[in-house]
Design a protein around this motif. Structure first.
Motif, mmCIF file in Angstrom:
data_model
loop_
_atom_site.group_PDB
_atom_site.id
_atom_site.type_symbol
_atom_site.label_atom_id
_atom_site.label_comp_id
_atom_site.label_asym_id
_atom_site.label_seq_id
_atom_site.Cartn_x
_atom_site.Cartn_y
_atom_site.Cartn_z
ATOM 1 N N LEU A 270 2.359 -7.081 -6.287
ATOM 2 C CA LEU A 270 3.127 -5.866 -6.050
ATOM 3 C C LEU A 270 2.886 -5.253 -4.680
ATOM 4 C CD1 LEU A 270 2.666 -4.233 -9.563
ATOM 5 C CD2 LEU A 270 4.779 -5.178 -8.645
ATOM 6 N N VAL A 271 1.866 -5.696 -3.973
ATOM 7 C CA VAL A 271 1.542 -5.115 -2.673
ATOM 8 C C VAL A 271 1.753 -6.191 -1.610
ATOM 9 C CG1 VAL A 271 -0.181 -3.925 -1.291
ATOM 10 C CG2 VAL A 271 -0.145 -3.606 -3.763
ATOM 11 N N SER A 272 2.957 -6.286 -1.062
ATOM 12 C CA SER A 272 3.236 -7.260 -0.016
ATOM 13 C C SER A 272 2.852 -6.692 1.338
ATOM 14 C CB SER A 272 4.722 -7.619 -0.013
ATOM 15 O OG SER A 272 5.495 -6.514 0.438
ATOM 16 N N ALA A 273 2.816 -7.568 2.338
ATOM 17 C CA ALA A 273 2.491 -7.117 3.689
ATOM 18 C C ALA A 273 3.529 -6.120 4.187
ATOM 19 C CB ALA A 273 2.402 -8.322 4.619
ATOM 20 N N ARG A 274 4.798 -6.392 3.931
ATOM 21 C CA ARG A 274 5.846 -5.480 4.405
ATOM 22 C C ARG A 274 5.766 -4.139 3.684
ATOM 23 N NH1 ARG A 274 10.328 -5.617 7.480
ATOM 24 N NH2 ARG A 274 11.993 -4.149 6.981
ATOM 25 N N ALA A 275 5.460 -4.161 2.387
ATOM 26 C CA ALA A 275 5.322 -2.901 1.653
ATOM 27 C C ALA A 275 4.191 -2.062 2.227
ATOM 28 C CB ALA A 275 5.073 -3.179 0.173
ATOM 29 N N THR A 276 3.131 -2.710 2.660
ATOM 30 C CA THR A 276 2.021 -1.981 3.271
ATOM 31 C C THR A 276 2.451 -1.348 4.580
ATOM 32 O OG1 THR A 276 0.426 -3.490 2.257
ATOM 33 C CG2 THR A 276 -0.331 -2.196 4.134
ATOM 34 N N VAL A 277 3.200 -2.095 5.391
ATOM 35 C CA VAL A 277 3.689 -1.543 6.662
ATOM 36 C C VAL A 277 4.640 -0.380 6.400
ATOM 37 C CG1 VAL A 277 5.015 -2.047 8.743
ATOM 38 C CG2 VAL A 277 3.393 -3.728 7.866
ATOM 39 N N ARG A 278 5.499 -0.529 5.382
ATOM 40 C CA ARG A 278 6.426 0.564 5.060
ATOM 41 C C ARG A 278 5.658 1.818 4.666
ATOM 42 N NH1 ARG A 278 8.751 -1.690 1.152
ATOM 43 N NH2 ARG A 278 10.409 -2.691 2.352
ATOM 44 N N SER A 279 4.606 1.651 3.881
ATOM 45 C CA SER A 279 3.799 2.797 3.482
ATOM 46 C C SER A 279 3.132 3.441 4.694
ATOM 47 C CB SER A 279 2.740 2.353 2.472
ATOM 48 O OG SER A 279 1.819 3.381 2.219
ATOM 49 N N MET A 280 2.600 2.611 5.590
ATOM 50 C CA MET A 280 1.966 3.133 6.793
ATOM 51 C C MET A 280 2.963 3.936 7.624
ATOM 52 S SD MET A 280 1.780 2.472 10.336
ATOM 53 C CE MET A 280 2.248 0.757 10.546
ATOM 54 N N CYS A 281 4.183 3.433 7.734
ATOM 55 C CA CYS A 281 5.206 4.148 8.492
ATOM 56 C C CYS A 281 5.531 5.491 7.839
ATOM 57 C CB CYS A 281 6.472 3.295 8.611
ATOM 58 S SG CYS A 281 6.324 1.926 9.766
ATOM 59 N N ARG A 597 -5.878 -3.243 -2.721
ATOM 60 C CA ARG A 597 -6.004 -4.547 -2.079
ATOM 61 C C ARG A 597 -6.492 -4.340 -0.654
ATOM 62 N NH1 ARG A 597 -3.066 -7.855 1.272
ATOM 63 N NH2 ARG A 597 -1.333 -6.378 1.360
ATOM 64 N N HIS A 598 -7.404 -5.173 -0.211
ATOM 65 C CA HIS A 598 -7.883 -5.101 1.171
ATOM 66 C C HIS A 598 -6.946 -5.907 2.058
ATOM 67 C CE1 HIS A 598 -11.809 -2.979 1.163
ATOM 68 N NE2 HIS A 598 -11.712 -3.220 -0.127
ATOM 69 N N ASP A 599 -6.170 -5.209 2.873
ATOM 70 C CA ASP A 599 -5.246 -5.850 3.795
ATOM 71 C C ASP A 599 -6.002 -6.227 5.070
ATOM 72 O OD1 ASP A 599 -2.110 -6.088 4.488
ATOM 73 O OD2 ASP A 599 -3.213 -5.435 6.266
#
Length: 708
Positions: A270-281, A597-599
């Protein structure tokens, strides 16, 4: 560059050496247009009025009347900025030669820097090269970059055309940067600065973005980034841009290892790399976009003399069909195409013929064709009415194509449209079937966005509104790093800290679990059941997806059923241990999932969502960087699509969101304290009217193991 602007920027380490050096040397300059050295040298020579330019090629030659010198030490002067465009085996020596003559800024265009060991050694050699430059107090851009441009300081150390404008561009892809530059030119815009990041061995994206925050000519920042390096530092830079009032528009790739992690846990799926970037943005107040075209369209809208500050949009067109389609596109993107106020409708009625639609959208019904000035009068009425923005869709801008005598009048109307934007302080977006006419060029020169397709206009306006409405999330969250309440001591690894199970570790932080005992045999299970009490749940431990593996048996009512369930579960899972757990029967409860998750770039990332066995099916999740405050965790839960379930759906009582938020903050804290846990998950987290209880927990060790 104005003197005042230069002073404001002077403190930034990249301001002079990278963007406005006193002298430049191009090593690998060439007389042949087929080679990069030709274009780098030609671009450098274009700035000779501002700085000294030296061209170096050991074979000799000349370009533009400037002779090539055989080496850097033959220049007789110290080059401040050295551009390296030589074969890979010569890169290191070229940098050494540059350092020897006092150069401190190196732009390495060459792809790779390998020597005797070949291309495989390039990454290590590139890092060593950057460290060498840094040890001498210098900076390295690249390798494998396309160069750097500053249109304000006449610095052009790249290939291709980059028109002057207001957009600072940072990119890891050279060709994508060229595409963006061409799209900007067609839209009547251009760049203030461009930096090709290449492999980011020295100067990285955060460095360049930070320099653009304080660069006055840059009004909008555009970035394409694949490798985020220190994601937390980048997030702080994006937040600084937001605080400075500069929109950051970000593109990134969608590649992720989510599919590989899915077998380990729900969180990984459920936690993709793009989802993490979207959250950061979202946290930093930047916009994550999907394509080069969307980025350019949005940038142009944000550079309008007036930015949209609300969602009410008025539409006017000379075609009922085009107006209706525009309204649909805008509404689909969350904008409000509402009916005008009675005063606005009355004002429109005085401008339009009988039978023309005076609602929203407004149909000019031939009035524009009969009198081109109607376009300006209607637009002015809408912009000074109750709308936050206006969209003009249809034919305007194309009349002169059919009748050149209309050109002067169409340009006069375009001037009136631009004046109305300035006077009202509200944006006008134009969609037209015309391509490049005098009236459209005039609109663009005045900053009025013009688009060929109505979906472009709608998306750009919606993104501009999204940026205006968005804010950097700042609720007093602790800075990235250890939990602010920790005593400063390093937490013992989870397997060595005295905790038999994750339940014990999480329970020590305040997460509530049902009563349970852990057993290895059916006899031990029967004994434990006597203490826990029936009905109960039997679970196989050490499995991420217990239900799918046959590792969960619910509602066991007596010892016989317990022994039968144990036998089935043992055959199905071969688990080493089992939990005999009290059955949680709580009315009105909702299952959530919480995980960390540790990105690799962003560190621990907290995820919350609708949980249970349907977690991946519903995919209703929200993310933020950990650790988190209680307020941030609460807002995370309330941002879910299914958040109404937490408030009491169809007469059900409201649930204890604060208890769920406390569980999230505790989970995030444990993840920060225990980096040896690559993933940590509670699923389901049962939130009910008087609390929250975790029914299961799972962890994945960074050493490719499974936490107990």
């Amino acid at each position: 560059m104005a003197p005042s602007e230069h002073r404001a920027e002077a403190a930034h380490p990249l301001a002079g050496p990278l963007f406005d050096p006193g002298s430049v040397a191009v090593v690998g300059a060439s007389e042949s247009p087929r080679k990069w050295g030709y274009w780098l040298a030609t671009g450098a020579l274009a700035g000779r009025d501002r700085r000294a330019v030296h061209l170096v090629n050991r074979r000799g030659g000349a370009l533009g009347g400037v002779p090539f010198r055989p080496s850097l030490d033959a220049l007789g002067a110290r080059p401040e900025h050295v551009v390296v465009a030589v074969p890979p085996p010569s890169v290191r020596q070229t940098v050494l030669d540059g350092l020897a003559v006092g150069a401190r800024q190196f732009t390495v265009v060459t792809s790779g820097a390998h020597g005797e060991e070949g291309p495989a050694s390039a990454p290590a050699e590139e890092r060593a090269l950057a460290a060498l430059v840094a040890a001498h107090g210098g900076r390295l851009l690249g390798p494998n970059c396309m160069g750097v441009v500053d249109t304000g300081t006449e610095l052009n150390l790249t290939w291709g055309e980059f028109p002057r404008g207001d957009i600072g561009l940072v990119s890891q892809s050279g060709n994508l940067a060229l595409e963006l530059a061409r799209l900007l030119r067609r839209s009547g815009q251009g760049i203030s600065r461009f930096v090709s990041l290449g492999n980011q061995r020295g100067i990285d994206a955060a460095d360049v973005l930070d320099s653009l925050v304080g660069h006055e000519p840059t009004r909008v920042i555009a970035a394409y980034i694949e490798d985020f390096r220190d994601g937390r530092r980048l997030a702080r830079t994006l937040a600084a841009a937001r605080d400075a009032g500069k929109p950051v528009l970000l593109l990134t790739v969608g590649r992720s290892a989510a599919s590989g992690r899915a077998a380990a846990s729900h969180t990984g799926a459920l936690v993709s790399a793009r989802a993490t970037v979207r959250s950061m943005c979202q946290e930093a107040g930047a916009l994550l976009l999907d394509s080069a075209g969307e980025l350019v369209d949005t940038a142009v809208a944000l550079l309008s003399p007036a930015r949209a500050t609300g969602r009410r949009v008025a539409v006017a067109g000379d075609s009922g069909g085009q107006g209706a389609l525009a309204a649909d596109e805008l509404a689909e993107r969350g904008l409000d195409v509402a009916e005008p106020s009675p005063d606005t409708a009355e004002a429109l009625s005085r401008l339009l013929p009988a039978g023309a639609a005076r609602g929203n959208p407004v149909d000019l019904a031939g009035a524009g064709e009969a009198d081109l000035t109607t376009y300006a009068r209607v637009a002015r009425t809408l912009l000074t009415g109750d709308a936050d923005a206006a969209v003009l869709t249809g034919y305007f801008g194309d009349y002169a194509s059919d009748n050149p005598e209309h050109e002067w009048l169409e340009c006069a109307v375009a001037t009136e449209l631009a004046d109305a934007v300035g006077e009202s302080g509200r944006p006008l977006v134009v969609h037209t079937m015309a391509r490049d006419t005098a009236a459209l060029r005039l609109l663009r020169s005045r900053g009025v966005p013009v688009y060929e397709r109505v979906e472009q206009a709608a998306a750009a306006l919606a993104n501009a509104v999204r940026w205006a409405e968005g804010t950097r999330l700042d609720d007093g969250a602790p800075p990235p790093g250890p939990d602010p309440d920790a005593d400063g001591a390093t937490a013992a690894p989870v397997c060595d800290g005295g905790y038999r199970t994750l339940r014990e570790l999480l329970g020590a932080r305040g997460i509530v679990f049902p009563e349970a005992e852990f057993v290895t045999t059916a006899d031990e299970a029967a004994e434990a059941a006597g203490r826990v009490g029936f009905p109960l749940v039997l679970k196989a431990m050490g499995l991420a997806h217990k239900t799918e593996a046959g590792g969960v048996a619910l509602g066991i009512g007596d010892e016989a059923r317990l022994r039968a369930a144990f036998a089935r579960m043992s055959r199905a899972t071969a688990a080493g241990s089992y939990a005999v757990e009290a059955m949680a029967r709580i009315p009105h409860a909702v299952e959530l999932i919480a995980g960390v998750r540790h990105d690799p770039a962003f560190g621990p990332v907290l995820m919350a969502g609708i949980g249970g066995v349907t977690a991946e099916l519903l995919a209703d999740t929200a993310l933020c960087l950990a650790p988190v405050t209680h307020a941030r965790a609460r807002n995370l839960l309330l941002s879910l699509r299914h958040a109404p379930l937490l408030h009491g759906w169809r007469g059900a009582p409201s649930l204890d969101v604060d208890a769920a938020a406390r569980a999230l903050t505790a989970l995030a804290r444990v993840a920060v304290e225990h980096p040896e846990l690559a993933e940590l998950e509670v699923n389901p987290l049962l939130v009910h009217p008087s609390g929250a209880v975790a029914l299961d927990a799972h962890g994945v060790l960074a050493r490719d193991g499974t936490a107990p």
